[in-house]
Design a protein around this motif. Structure first.
Motif, PDB file in Angstrom:
ATOM      1  N   ALA A 113       0.827  -1.205   0.000  1.00  0.00           N
ATOM      2  CA  ALA A 113       0.000   0.000   0.000  1.00  0.00           C
ATOM      3  C   ALA A 113       0.866   1.263   0.000  1.00  0.00           C
ATOM      4  O   ALA A 113       0.554   2.244  -0.688  1.00  0.00           O
ATOM      5  N   ALA A 114       1.963   1.242   0.756  1.00  0.00           N
ATOM      6  CA  ALA A 114       2.856   2.400   0.814  1.00  0.00           C
ATOM      7  C   ALA A 114       3.479   2.693  -0.541  1.00  0.00           C
ATOM      8  O   ALA A 114       3.860   3.840  -0.827  1.00  0.00           O
ATOM      9  N   ASN A 115       3.547   1.670  -1.391  1.00  0.00           N
ATOM     10  CA  ASN A 115       4.113   1.834  -2.725  1.00  0.00           C
ATOM     11  C   ASN A 115       3.044   1.856  -3.811  1.00  0.00           C
ATOM     12  O   ASN A 115       3.334   1.620  -4.988  1.00  0.00           O
ATOM     13  N   LYS A 116       1.801   2.112  -3.388  1.00  0.00           N
ATOM     14  CA  LYS A 116       0.672   2.375  -4.283  1.00  0.00           C
ATOM     15  C   LYS A 116       0.304   1.216  -5.198  1.00  0.00           C
ATOM     16  O   LYS A 116      -0.285   1.408  -6.265  1.00  0.00           O
ATOM     17  N   LYS A 156      -8.741  -1.067  -2.761  1.00  0.00           N
ATOM     18  CA  LYS A 156      -8.508  -0.895  -4.192  1.00  0.00           C
ATOM     19  C   LYS A 156      -7.323  -1.763  -4.607  1.00  0.00           C
ATOM     20  O   LYS A 156      -6.308  -1.809  -3.921  1.00  0.00           O
ATOM     21  N   ASN A 157      -7.481  -2.426  -5.756  1.00  0.00           N
ATOM     22  CA  ASN A 157      -6.452  -3.330  -6.251  1.00  0.00           C
ATOM     23  C   ASN A 157      -6.356  -3.133  -7.768  1.00  0.00           C
ATOM     24  O   ASN A 157      -6.814  -3.969  -8.554  1.00  0.00           O
ATOM     25  N   PRO A 158      -5.778  -1.991  -8.202  1.00  0.00           N
ATOM     26  CA  PRO A 158      -5.817  -1.629  -9.626  1.00  0.00           C
ATOM     27  C   PRO A 158      -5.163  -2.641 -10.555  1.00  0.00           C
ATOM     28  O   PRO A 158      -5.551  -2.741 -11.720  1.00  0.00           O
ATOM     29  N   LYS A 159      -4.183  -3.401 -10.063  1.00  0.00           N
ATOM     30  CA  LYS A 159      -3.542  -4.422 -10.896  1.00  0.00           C
ATOM     31  C   LYS A 159      -4.189  -5.799 -10.743  1.00  0.00           C
ATOM     32  O   LYS A 159      -3.717  -6.774 -11.316  1.00  0.00           O
TER      33      LYS A 159
END
Length: 276
Positions: free
Chosen positions: A156-159, A178-181
């Motif tokens: 999470a800290a690395n987006k 959220k899990n964009p990938k």
């Protein structure tokens, strides 16, 4: 803790270790404590036992400390052995892990002195950068509650993901907002995360297991925890009531000495960071 009994049994069998050996442990009652024997400390092999063995070989004799180091590959037996007196102390864990362990196991282990930080890192044999992970990539994470949450916080800290607001030290993939990938997560024993690298797209690996598997966190990690205000420093710990053991006090002083700080800096080159 999840899925740990099998590993613990294997560790005991492989190492030929038998607990309940009163001759090598403490289990002392504070009213009639005998601190004349050697101080037996349970530790993970890397870097904890290496640091302890440096103390044993270079500093302990001059300080009048008879130090014995017992190595363990898992994260359970060192605490249970400290609780039952099979060993006098341990050196392998951080505060969130200990808090969770004491709560779930009913143990009464307390920290004595914080020595170092092993930054948690994300590693891969398939990509060179974290943002190069493809959609649907599989990421291995430690399966114990605290280290899994720590791994998710690193991502999470690395987006790479976003966690739900207020998530604490027991976060799981179900707490991802959220899990964009569309990352998929494979939960494995912490000690097995380096070995999983050939089977997954990336893995979050504890610092000690990364080093012992030949990885160099400061160089090889795609992303690495920041040491700033990091709550995961590793410490010497004992069963509550044994903090005043003079042997423990001696070891605490030696573990936070300038000599040990230099040893950590020279040997680990930023992959392990002294906390004092």
């Amino acid at each position: 803790m999840r899925n740990t009994a099998k590993l613990t049994t294997a560790v005991l069998a492989a190492g030929g270790l038998t607990f309940g050996l009163g001759a090598c442990g403490s289990g002392k009652d504070s009213a009639a404590a005998d601190y004349s024997g050697p101080l037996v400390v349970a530790a993970s092999p890397t870097p904890h036992a290496e640091i302890l063995n440096y103390v044993k070989d270079h500093l302990a004799k001059k300080a009048g400390l008879d130090l014995q180091v017992k190595e363990f590959q898992d994260y359970i037996v060192p605490n249970t052995a400290t609780e039952d007196g099979s060993v006098d102390a341990n050196y392998f864990q951080n505060q969130p892990y200990l808090d969770d362990f004491n709560k779930k196991r009913g143990t009464d282990i307390v920290p004595v002195v914080t020595v170092h930080l092993e930054p948690l890192g994300l590693y891969s044999h398939k990509v060179k950068k974290a943002d190069a992970l493809k959609s649907g990539a599989t990421v291995a994470v430690p399966n114990d509650a605290v280290n899994e949450a720590r791994a998710l916080k690193l991502l999470a800290a690395n987006k790479l993901i976003t966690l739900k607001d207020g998530v604490g030290n027991e976060a799981t993939p179900q707490d991802i907002a959220k899990n964009p990938k569309n990352l998929k997560f494979k939960e494995v024993e912490a000690a097995q995360t380096p070995r999983s690298l050939d089977d997954v797209d990336a893995a979050v690996v504890n610092g000690n297991y990364a080093i012992s598997s030949g990885l160099k966190p400061a160089k090889d990690a795609l992303v690495l925890e920041s040491p700033k205000n990091n709550p995961y420093g590793n410490f010497l710990a004992v069963k509550k009531g044994n903090e005043k053991d003079p042997r423990v006090k001696k070891l605490a002083r030696l573990l936070t000495s300038p000599e040990v700080k230099k040893f950590i800096e020279d040997k680990y080159q930023g992959s392990v960071i002294a906390s004092f």
